[in-house]
Design a protein around this motif. Structure first.
Motif, PDB file in Angstrom:
ATOM      1  N   GLU A 145       0.880  -1.151   0.142  1.00 53.34           N
ATOM      2  CA  GLU A 145       0.098  -0.006   0.012  1.00 53.34           C
ATOM      3  C   GLU A 145       0.878   1.299   0.098  1.00 53.34           C
ATOM      4  OE1 GLU A 145      -3.859   1.523   2.459  1.00 53.34           O
ATOM      5  OE2 GLU A 145      -2.281   0.833   3.388  1.00 53.34           O
ATOM      6  N   GLN A 146       1.798   1.174   0.818  1.00 51.23           N
ATOM      7  CA  GLN A 146       2.825   2.383   0.922  1.00 51.23           C
ATOM      8  C   GLN A 146       3.440   2.716  -0.421  1.00 51.23           C
ATOM      9  OE1 GLN A 146       5.369   1.567   4.076  1.00 51.23           O
ATOM     10  NE2 GLN A 146       3.732   1.572   5.736  1.00 51.23           N
ATOM     11  N   ALA A 147       3.802   1.581  -1.068  1.00 54.65           N
ATOM     12  CA  ALA A 147       4.666   1.730  -2.389  1.00 54.65           C
ATOM     13  C   ALA A 147       3.885   2.336  -3.219  1.00 54.65           C
ATOM     14  CB  ALA A 147       5.149   0.372  -2.771  1.00 54.65           C
ATOM     15  N   TYR A 148       2.398   2.028  -3.443  1.00 49.37           N
ATOM     16  CA  TYR A 148       1.841   2.374  -4.541  1.00 49.37           C
ATOM     17  C   TYR A 148       1.311   3.793  -4.235  1.00 49.37           C
ATOM     18  CZ  TYR A 148       0.975  -2.503  -6.360  1.00 49.37           C
ATOM     19  OH  TYR A 148       1.106  -3.615  -7.044  1.00 49.37           O
ATOM     20  N   LYS A 149       1.177   4.322  -2.946  1.00 47.40           N
ATOM     21  CA  LYS A 149       0.810   5.674  -2.448  1.00 47.40           C
ATOM     22  C   LYS A 149       1.882   6.633  -2.938  1.00 47.40           C
ATOM     23  CE  LYS A 149      -2.517   4.938   1.162  1.00 47.40           C
ATOM     24  NZ  LYS A 149      -3.093   5.019   2.471  1.00 47.40           N
ATOM     25  N   ALA A 150       2.993   6.164  -2.821  1.00 44.01           N
ATOM     26  CA  ALA A 150       4.271   6.803  -3.203  1.00 44.01           C
ATOM     27  C   ALA A 150       4.448   6.969  -4.523  1.00 44.01           C
ATOM     28  CB  ALA A 150       5.555   6.121  -2.451  1.00 44.01           C
ATOM     29  N   GLY A 151       4.190   5.935  -5.114  1.00 44.50           N
ATOM     30  CA  GLY A 151       4.135   6.226  -6.806  1.00 44.50           C
ATOM     31  C   GLY A 151       3.246   7.069  -7.145  1.00 44.50           C
TER      32      GLY A 151
ATOM     33  N   LEU B 120      -3.511  -0.325  -5.998  1.00 40.70           N
ATOM     34  CA  LEU B 120      -3.772   0.270  -4.580  1.00 40.70           C
ATOM     35  C   LEU B 120      -5.089  -0.220  -4.089  1.00 40.70           C
ATOM     36  CD1 LEU B 120      -2.943   1.908  -2.232  1.00 40.70           C
ATOM     37  CD2 LEU B 120      -4.021   3.795  -3.351  1.00 40.70           C
ATOM     38  N   GLN B 121      -6.092  -0.247  -5.297  1.00 40.45           N
ATOM     39  CA  GLN B 121      -7.321  -0.911  -5.131  1.00 40.45           C
ATOM     40  C   GLN B 121      -7.312  -2.411  -4.777  1.00 40.45           C
ATOM     41  OE1 GLN B 121      -9.847  -0.180  -8.379  1.00 40.45           O
ATOM     42  NE2 GLN B 121      -9.682   2.116  -8.081  1.00 40.45           N
ATOM     43  N   ASP B 122      -6.670  -3.088  -5.401  1.00 39.06           N
ATOM     44  CA  ASP B 122      -6.396  -4.562  -5.154  1.00 39.06           C
ATOM     45  C   ASP B 122      -5.792  -4.844  -3.567  1.00 39.06           C
ATOM     46  OD1 ASP B 122      -7.193  -5.240  -7.501  1.00 39.06           O
ATOM     47  OD2 ASP B 122      -5.277  -5.861  -8.173  1.00 39.06           O
TER      48      ASP B 122
END
Length: 594
Positions: free
Chosen positions: A95-101, A115-117
């Motif tokens: 989750e953190q990685a997707y948010k950072a991207g 992020l949805q997955d």
């Protein structure tokens, strides 16, 4: 060649291996590229994708981290990191990685879907470990919906997929083995979506909605440079279902709902695609490519725009560009879980483009890959025709008249020393090197006759005559085989054909051959005189042609007429085919001449 040039070459080869699904080879090539240029973030991203394809998510994560360390402002690196964490069960880190991207690239559909997955997985898992969460997702009550869901119900009826589901239900950790199977990806999407929807519905008193999950944690590489091609006119996809961007799978908003920025972008991309298709139909390829490029730049997760642009490049003869777009389309399709038919279309078109460039083996590989995605009858036909073309090319490329002559001379020497087996080998090599030389078949026929391989000798004699109908030795080889088979009537017909050739020696050879046949007939007749009826019948039944003649009701009627009516006999003998069969019966001793 500079190190950077070497790195680019290894990268291109790695992209091709990745597109073909050969992840181990891709890792090896990307590693070679990194050894030449360790500062290129794309190489680490590509290798991360290849490791993910091998299900080695720890190494995929390591390379994703290296990619981000080199270029922290590149969103794709965070997508790699998020996918690796997801499959390792580290949902919070994913989750953190997707948010950072998304902080770097807010409109990135792949990061949004990832992020949805993750959110759906967290919602269904609660505070329990990931293994327990997946046990809950694959619980019997959840599996029931797969039997009625329009996307998955057909898969649940397939025996091999039932075994996959049984394995996952028993051991959820085994699911990583099946993530490349589009059927399992579809099942996982349905289960995760419904689980997330149930949690949201409960929290919002029935006002929540689930995401489609059409894009997520598939694996791809960056900057792909594949190769591929297709036969026939390549048409851009214009169907409504195919043209939906993978990222725009949510239901259309109600009238009271505001239109999101993402939906505006998708609508704009669709307009560009429609303009591109209109230009394509007018064969204005430059304009069509411009619009498809605009559509792809707006929604880079939609494989259709790349497929359509590849079709434009194919029709305009820009096969290298077509191959690049096809490779990129496969990459985008796999990463965003596109319909396998669209991936198959990209691979098929790549095959046709490669074939246009004369890269036949490479083209065949693309067609096979396409068929592994979707069994399209037209692609299968292209593949079969290409296989024949490749085989013909191999034979054509092998032709060398000089080397054929050398092999013939070796064969002649072996024949003179009575080494017929090895002589056949040399004559066969000579034929491969020069298959249009009638004399070579005549020579090999002589060898086959010496070792009593009469069917093969007859076949070579016929081929010799076909290639050169004026070559007397071809007929002689054939007559020799017919005499050896005691088919004297057929041999006499062959000698009769020789007598009609323009060669000055033809008539003498024909007369001597005819005399030889008559002598053989007399010897055979005398032998039959001393043989019992039972022995004659046994010999006759051993000959397939004699059996056929005796079983023919027309011939039976003719024989009955000839027995008591000499006039009828003379009339029937004027028919060459009847005369030949009568002579065959006489030679076999079935009809006795007094």
């Amino acid at each position: 060649m500079t190190d950077k040039a070497k790195a680019d070459q290894f990268k291109a080869e790695g992209n091709t291996a990745f597109t073909a699904g050969n992840f181990e080879k891709a890792v090896e090539l990307f590693s070679s590229a990194i050894a030449c240029d360790g500062t290129n973030h794309v190489l680490f991203s590509n290798r991360s994708g290849a490791y993910a394809g091998m299900k080695d998510y720890k190494k995929a994560l390591e390379d994703a981290d290296k990619c981000i360390a080199i270029k922290p402002d590149w969103a794709k690196g965070y997508s790699r990191r998020g996918a690796a964490h997801f499959f390792l069960g580290n949902l919070e880190e994913a989750e953190q990685a997707y948010k950072a991207g998304l902080e770097i690239e807010p409109a990135n559909a792949s990061l949004k879907q990832g992020l949805q997955d993750v959110a759906a997985a967290i919602a269904s898992a609660g505070s329990m470990p990931l293994s327990d969460a997946f046990k809950q997702i694959f619980a019997p009550q959840n599996l029931q919906q797969l039997l009625v869901h329009p996307t998955t119900r057909k898969y649940m009826q397939e025996p091999d997929f039932q075994l996959i589901m049984a394995d996952v239900v028993k051991n959820p950790s085994s699911m990583s083995k099946y993530l490349q199977d589009p059927r399992f990806s579809a099942v996982l999407n349905v289960l995760l979506s419904s689980a997330g929807a149930a949690e949201e519905e409960e929290a919002n008193a029935g006002h929540g909605h689930a995401h489609d999950g059409s894009e997520g944690h598939g694996h791809s590489h960056d900057g792909s440079e594949g190769h591929g091609h297709s036969h026939g006119p390549a048409k851009p996809s214009t169907s409504a279902s195919a043209s939906k961007p993978a990222a725009a799978a949510a239901p259309a908003p109600a009238a009271s709902e505001p239109v999101t920025e993402e939906q505006k972008v998708n609508a704009q991309a669709e307009k560009e695609k429609e303009l591109g298709t209109a230009a394509y139909k007018k064969r204005d390829f430059a304009t069509a490519a411009k619009h498809y490029t605009a559509a792809y730049e707006l929604v880079p997760t939609n494989i259709v725009y790349l497929n359509n642009r590849a079709a434009v490049h194919f029709e305009s003869g820009a096969y290298d560009l077509c191959l690049e777009d096809c490779a990129k389309a496969v990459e985008v399709g796999r990463e965003n879980r596109a319909d396998f038919k669209l991936i198959a279309k990209a691979l098929s078109r790549a095959g046709s483009a490669a074939q246009k460039q004369g890269k036949l083996t490479e083209a065949l590989n693309f067609f096979n890959k396409s068929l592994s995605e979707h069994r399209n009858p037209e692609v299968n036909e292209k593949k079969q025709l290409l296989e024949k073309e490749i085989e013909l090319k191999k034979k054509t490329d092998y032709i060398d008249v000089a080397k054929s002559a050398e092999a013939r001379e070796r064969g002649n020497a072996l024949f003179k020393s009575s080494d017929f087996i090895n002589a056949i080998g040399e004559y066969s090599e000579a034929i491969k090197r020069n298959p249009s030389d009638a004399k070579l078949y005549s020579n090999r026929a002589a060898c086959y006759t010496k070792i009593l391989e009469l069917p093969l000798a007859a076949k070579d004699a016929d081929e010799c005559i076909r290639l050169d109908p004026t070559f007397i030795k071809g007929y002689q080889r054939k007559a020799t085989v017919q005499i050896a088979r005691k088919d004297f009537a057929a041999a006499m017909e062959t000698y009769d054909k020789i007598s009609k050739l323009e060669d000055p020696t033809a008539k003498q050879i024909a007369e001597e051959g005819m005399a030889q046949c008559r002598q053989a007939i007399m010897r055979n007749h005398n032998s039959n005189e001393n043989a019992s009826e039972e022995e004659i019948a046994q010999r006759a039944m051993a000959d397939p042609e004699l059996r056929e003649i005796m079983a023919d009701p027309v011939m039976r009627q003719i024989l009955e007429q000839m027995t008591g009516d000499p006039v009828a006999a003379a009339a029937h003998m004027k028919n060459p085919e009847v005369a030949r069969k009568i002579q065959k019966l006489i030679s076999a001793g079935i009809i006795k001449v007094r």
